[in-house]
Design a protein around this motif. Structure first.
Motif, PDB file in Angstrom:
ATOM      1  N   SER A 578       1.128  -0.874  -0.373  1.00  0.00           N
ATOM      2  CA  SER A 578      -0.113  -0.097   0.001  1.00  0.00           C
ATOM      3  C   SER A 578       0.631   1.455  -0.137  1.00  0.00           C
ATOM      4  CB  SER A 578      -1.091  -0.023   0.916  1.00  0.00           C
ATOM      5  OG  SER A 578      -1.920  -1.258   1.291  1.00  0.00           O
ATOM      6  N   ALA A 579       0.222   2.002  -0.623  1.00  0.00           N
ATOM      7  CA  ALA A 579       1.458   3.534  -0.574  1.00  0.00           C
ATOM      8  C   ALA A 579       0.358   5.005  -1.168  1.00  0.00           C
ATOM      9  CB  ALA A 579       2.439   3.551  -1.728  1.00  0.00           C
ATOM     10  N   ASN A 580       0.158   5.786  -1.251  1.00  0.00           N
ATOM     11  CA  ASN A 580       0.158   7.168  -1.246  1.00  0.00           C
ATOM     12  C   ASN A 580       0.365   7.311  -2.680  1.00  0.00           C
ATOM     13  OD1 ASN A 580       0.163   9.581  -1.958  1.00  0.00           O
ATOM     14  ND2 ASN A 580      -1.520   9.908  -0.092  1.00  0.00           N
ATOM     15  N   THR A 582       0.743   8.916  -6.950  1.00  0.00           N
ATOM     16  CA  THR A 582       0.397  10.302  -7.808  1.00  0.00           C
ATOM     17  C   THR A 582       0.852   9.887  -9.028  1.00  0.00           C
ATOM     18  OG1 THR A 582       1.124  11.755  -5.758  1.00  0.00           O
ATOM     19  CG2 THR A 582       1.702  12.619  -8.256  1.00  0.00           C
ATOM     20  N   GLN A 597      -3.829  11.272  -7.548  1.00  0.00           N
ATOM     21  CA  GLN A 597      -3.602  11.454  -6.303  1.00  0.00           C
ATOM     22  C   GLN A 597      -4.915  10.494  -5.389  1.00  0.00           C
ATOM     23  OE1 GLN A 597      -1.451  14.273  -3.830  1.00  0.00           O
ATOM     24  NE2 GLN A 597      -0.709  12.681  -2.678  1.00  0.00           N
ATOM     25  N   GLU A 598      -4.134   9.126  -5.386  1.00  0.00           N
ATOM     26  CA  GLU A 598      -4.468   8.383  -4.086  1.00  0.00           C
ATOM     27  C   GLU A 598      -4.235   8.031  -3.099  1.00  0.00           C
ATOM     28  OE1 GLU A 598      -8.316   6.843  -6.052  1.00  0.00           O
ATOM     29  OE2 GLU A 598      -6.471   5.445  -7.142  1.00  0.00           O
ATOM     30  N   ASN A 599      -4.540   7.327  -2.040  1.00  0.00           N
ATOM     31  CA  ASN A 599      -3.992   5.841  -1.498  1.00  0.00           C
ATOM     32  C   ASN A 599      -4.061   4.396  -2.567  1.00  0.00           C
ATOM     33  OD1 ASN A 599      -2.684   7.052   0.441  1.00  0.00           O
ATOM     34  ND2 ASN A 599      -3.996   7.126   1.831  1.00  0.00           N
ATOM     35  N   GLN A 600      -3.636   3.548  -2.839  1.00  0.00           N
ATOM     36  CA  GLN A 600      -3.934   2.577  -3.095  1.00  0.00           C
ATOM     37  C   GLN A 600      -3.310   1.614  -2.601  1.00  0.00           C
ATOM     38  OE1 GLN A 600      -2.413   2.976  -7.513  1.00  0.00           O
ATOM     39  NE2 GLN A 600      -4.108   4.270  -7.486  1.00  0.00           N
ATOM     40  N   SER A 625       5.762   7.762  -5.486  1.00  0.00           N
ATOM     41  CA  SER A 625       5.692   6.940  -3.768  1.00  0.00           C
ATOM     42  C   SER A 625       6.413   8.256  -3.803  1.00  0.00           C
ATOM     43  CB  SER A 625       5.258   5.218  -4.151  1.00  0.00           C
ATOM     44  OG  SER A 625       7.009   4.773  -4.242  1.00  0.00           O
ATOM     45  N   GLN A 626       6.270   7.587  -2.232  1.00  0.00           N
ATOM     46  CA  GLN A 626       7.436   8.866  -0.979  1.00  0.00           C
ATOM     47  C   GLN A 626       8.481   8.338  -1.819  1.00  0.00           C
ATOM     48  OE1 GLN A 626       6.007   7.700   2.066  1.00  0.00           O
ATOM     49  NE2 GLN A 626       4.368   9.372   2.717  1.00  0.00           N
TER      50      GLN A 626
END
Length: 638
Positions: A578-580, A582, A597-600, A625-626
C-alpha cells in the motif's frame, strides 16, 4: 311613226309576258273520270235515281284516277258534277254532296265520319243531256296524296217515287254502294248495297295558292337540340317542307329538331311547297354557349371515415350532386364531407345566360384501414433481459406495408429504409419503437408504443489471497458481487482454466503473472465482467522474485497500451504494498494534462485515459510514491 309602232309592239310584248307569268301562278283545270256512254238503269241505284223516294250513296275516286285524268298534285276542287243521261221526274229535296280524304280505294266499307259538306241544294232538278257541273259551296282541297270519298244523299221525293234518274257510269269493282227507302230520309243511314256502276264525274280544280312560310325556334344552348315549330299557313292542302340549317343539315319534317355544333347565330331557311306554289323564309336562330365545369380532388381513393374535398372552377350557379341527389342548396366552390359509400359526385353549372352543363364525374373509392399492428420482440427472447449493446429484433404483426419509427420525446422519428416486417435496433439505452402499416390505398394504422428497457448490469467484484506466491501456490478467491440469487458465475484464471463456482480456489503450478476475470450473469439482469490484469504473481522459488520486493512500484510491470496511441490509452502498474500514489501525464515541458493522487492497495492498477484532446507528440507518464518515481514515454499520433 316607226317609233310609235315600235313602242306599241313593245307594250304588247310586255303585256303578253305579264299575262303568261300570271297564268303560271293561277290556273284552272277541268278533269273527267270515267269514259263511255253506259248508264245505270231507271230502277238501279245512282246519285239521282228516284226509284225509291230517298237515297244515300258513296263512291271513291282514287289518286291514281285523278292523276291519270291530268291532275298532278294537290289542288282546290271548285266544281263537281255528273253526266245526266236521264233526269228524274221529280226534284231531289235537300240534295247534299259531302267529301273527305280516304285511304280506301272503294266504298265497300261504309265511312260516315269526318265528311265535309261541299254542296247543298234544297231542291235539285238536274237536266238531261249533258254534264251538270255544280259550283261547290265549300271548295274541297285535295291534298294530292289520298283518295277522295264522295257521299251523296237526298230526302224523300214528293209526291212519290218514279223509275227515273240516270247518270253515265263506268265499271269498277265495288265502285258504288248505296241504300234507299220509300219511308224515311236515308241521309246519314249507312250504305249497304254494292254495285259496279261507278258514276262518271267531272271536276274543276284551281291552284291552291302559295303557302305562307313561317316558323318559330327555341333559343337553346349549345349541344342541345333546337326544336322548330312550323307556323306555315295554307289556304288549302298540306304543304311539303324543306329546312336548311345554315348549311349544316336539312330536313323535310314538319316540326324538326336539329343540334348545332357550337354556340353562335345560324340562318335557318324554310321552304314551303304546295303544288307549284312555294314560299320561303329565313330566320336567325341563336345558340347560346354552355359552361364547361370541371371538378377535381387530389385523390379520390380515401380511407373509410376520412373526409374528402371536391373543388370546381365553375363561376356560374353551382349545384353539387352526390349519387344523383342534390347535396346542398348553396352555390359553393367546394364541398367537404365524409362519404359513407363509394359515392359518385358531379356538378351542374348554370351560366347567367340560362345554359347549364354537367361536369365530369368523380367516383370516390373508400378503402378499409389495415388492422392495428402489434409488436413482439424476438431477440433477445421476450423473457430475456435487454442489455447495453444488444441488437434488439422487433417483429410487426403485418407482413407488408410496415414503416418503423423511434420515438424521441413526443415526436416519432422515421427510420429510413426500415420497411420490413422485422426491425433491428441497437440497445444503447432505453427506447420506444412503433410501427405504422400502410395499405396500397395509403390507409395507415400505427401500433401502440413498444417500450424497450435496458436491464441493469451486474458489476462483479472480488479479491484473491495471496496474490503473490511460490509455485505451486493455492489462491483463494472471494466473490463480493451484488447479484440476484441464482446468478451464474464463471472465473477465468489466466491459465486457460475456468470454473463456475461462486468462491473458488485455484492452484497455480507454474511461475508467472496472471490476469483473472470474473463473469456474473442472471436471467433478469445483464451479464457483468470484471478483469484484473497481472493480478496474480507466482515466483519460481523463495530466492527469485518476479517483482522487486524492496520497491513499492514494480517498474517491470508498468505497461502502456497501445503505444503509440491515438484516442485512448490504458496504463497498468503493480504495487507491492500500500502506498500514496501520484499519477500524472505531462509533456516534455512539464505541462500537466492529467493528474490524480490517492492511497492505493497492493496489486495491479489500471488507468484508462482519453488522449483525443492531446496533440501529436511525446508525453511522460509519471507514477510516484514516497520512495520511488517511475517514468514512461507515451507517444501520441494523429
Amino acid at each position: 311613226m316607226l317609233q310609235y309602232r315600235y313602242n306599241k309592239m313593245k307594250r304588247i310584248s310586255l303585256l303578253t309576258i305579264a299575262f303568261v307569268l300570271l297564268l303560271s301562278n293561277t290556273y284552272a283545270q277541268l278533269i273527267t273520270i270515267g269514259t263511255g256512254t253506259a248508264t245505270n238503269s231507271t230502277t238501279s241505284g245512282s246519285p239521282i235515281n228516284i226509284y225509291y223516294r230517298s237515297s244515300h250513296c258513296q263512291f271513291v275516286y282514287t289518286k291514281a284516277e285523278l292523276n291519270a285524268a291530268g291532275l298532278p298534285g294537290s289542288a282546290v276542287m271548285t266544281k263537281f258534277g255528273f253526266y245526266i243521261a236521264g233526269a228524274p221526274l221529280y226534284a231531289l229535296p235537300n240534295f247534299t254532296i259531302s267529301m273527305k280524304h280516304t285511304t280506301a280505294t272503294n266504298p265497300s266499307s261504309y265511312d260516315g265520319t269526318g265528311l265535309t259538306v261541299v254542296k247543298t241544294i234544297p231542291s235539285y232538278m238536274p237536266v238531261a243531256g249533258g254534264w251538270d257541273t255544280l259550283a261547290l259551296d265549300t271548295p274541297f282541297c285535295w291534298n294530292g296524296v289520298d283518295n277522295i270519298l264522295v257521299d251523296v244523299c237526298f230526302d224523300l221525293v214528293v209526291p212519290t217515287w218514279n223509275a227515273s234518274g240516270q247518270v253515265r257510269v263506268f265499271n269498277s269493282a265495288n265502285g258504288f254502294k248505296f241504300t234507299r227507302s220509300d219511308i224515311s230520309n236515308q241521309c246519314g243511314v249507312p250504305t249497304v248495297t254494292t254495285s259496279t256502276d261507278k258514276p262518271q264525274a267531272r271536276m274543276r280544280f284551281s291552284n291552291i295558292g302559295a303557302p305562307t312560310a313561317n316558323f318559330n325556334a327555341d333559343t337553346v344552348c349549345a349541344n342541345l337540340p333546337t326544336t322548330f315549330t312550323n307556323t306555315t299557313t295554307a289556304s288549302c292542302g298540306t304543304p311539303t317542307y324543306l329546312w336548311d340549317f345554315a348549311g349544316l343539315g336539312t330536313s323535310t319534317a314538319v316540326n324538326p329538331t336539329f343540334t348545332f355544333p357550337s354556340a353562335g347565330t345560324y340562318p335557318v331557311k324554310l321552304v314551303a311547297t304546295l303544288g307549284p306554289q312555294k314560299d320561303s323564309i329565313i330566320k336567325n336562330v341563336i345558340v347560346k354557349p354552355r359552361p364547361t365545369p370541371t371538378i377535381s380532388t387530389p385523390n379520390p381513393n380515401i380511407c373509410i371515415g376520412d373526409m374528402i374535398t371536391i373543388t370546381t372552377t365553375a363561376i356560374g350557379n353551382k349545384k353539387w350532386y352526390v349519387n344523383d341527389t342534390l347535396f346542398t342548396l348553396l352555390s359553393v366552390p367546394s364541398i367537404t364531407y365524409t362519404p359513407k359509400f363509394n359515392d359518385t359526385i358531379k356538378l351542374k353549372e348554370t351560366s347567367t345566360n340560362g345554359c347549364d352543363a354537367w361536369s365530369n364525374i368523380i367516383i370516390i373509392n373508400r378503402n378499409p384501414y389495415p388492422a392495428k399492428p402489434t409488436i413482439t420482440r424476438t431477440i433477445p427472447a421476450p423473457t430475456a433481459p435487454v442489455c447495453m449493446g444488444d441488437t434488439v429484433t422487433l417483429v410487426s404483426s403485418s407482413p407488408t406495408g410496415n414503416q418503423w419509427y423511434i420515438k424521441s420525446g413526443t415526436t416519432y422519428v422515421l427510420q429510413p429504409g426500415a420497411t420490413n416486417q422485422t426491425f433491428k435496433y441497437p440497445a444503447n439505452g432505453n427506447f420506444i419503437a412503433s410501427v405504422e402499416v400502410t395499405t396500397p390505398a395509403n390507409c395507415k394504422k400505427r401500433s401502440d408504443d413498444f417500450l424497450v428497457n435496458l436491464n441493469p448490469s451486474i458489476i462483479p467484484n472480488f479479491t484473491a489471497s495471496p496474490i503473490v506466491g511460490i509455485a505451486p501456490q493455492t489462491v483463494y478467491f472471494t466473490n463480493y458481487t451484488m447479484a440476484p440469487a441464482g446468478s451464474a458465475h464463471k472465473w477465468y484464471f489466466g491459465t486457460g482454466d475456468s470454473t463456475i463456482l461462486k468462491n473458488p480456489s485455484y492452484i497455480y503450478n507454474n511461475p508467472g503473472i496472471y490476469t483473472v476475470t470474473l463473469e456474473v450473469s442472471h436471467i433478469e439482469s445483464c451479464k457483468g465482467t470484471t478483469t484484473k490484469s497481472n493480478y496474480i504473481v507466482i515466483n519460481p522459488d523463495t530466492t527469485t522474485s518476479l517483482i522487486k520486493d524492496n520497491l513499492i512500484i514494480n517498474e517491470d510491470l508498468v505497461t502502456i497500451s497501445p503505444n503509440p496511441a491515438n484516442d485512448k490509452v490504458t496504463i497498468n502498474y503493480m504495487l507491492n504494498q500500500s502506498a500514496n500514489i501520484t499519477f500524472a501525464i505531462t509533456d516534455l515541458n512539464g505541462k500537466t494534462y492529467f493528474s490524480t493522487q490517492e492511497n492505493q492497495a497492493p496489486g495491479i492498477h489500471s488507468i484508462n485515459y482519453n488522449t483525443s484532446e492531446l496533440s501529436a507528440g511525446v508525453y511522460i507518464v509519471r507514477i510516484v510514491s514516497q520512495q520511488q518515481s517511475v517514468y514512461k514515454k507515451l507517444i501520441i499520433t494523429r
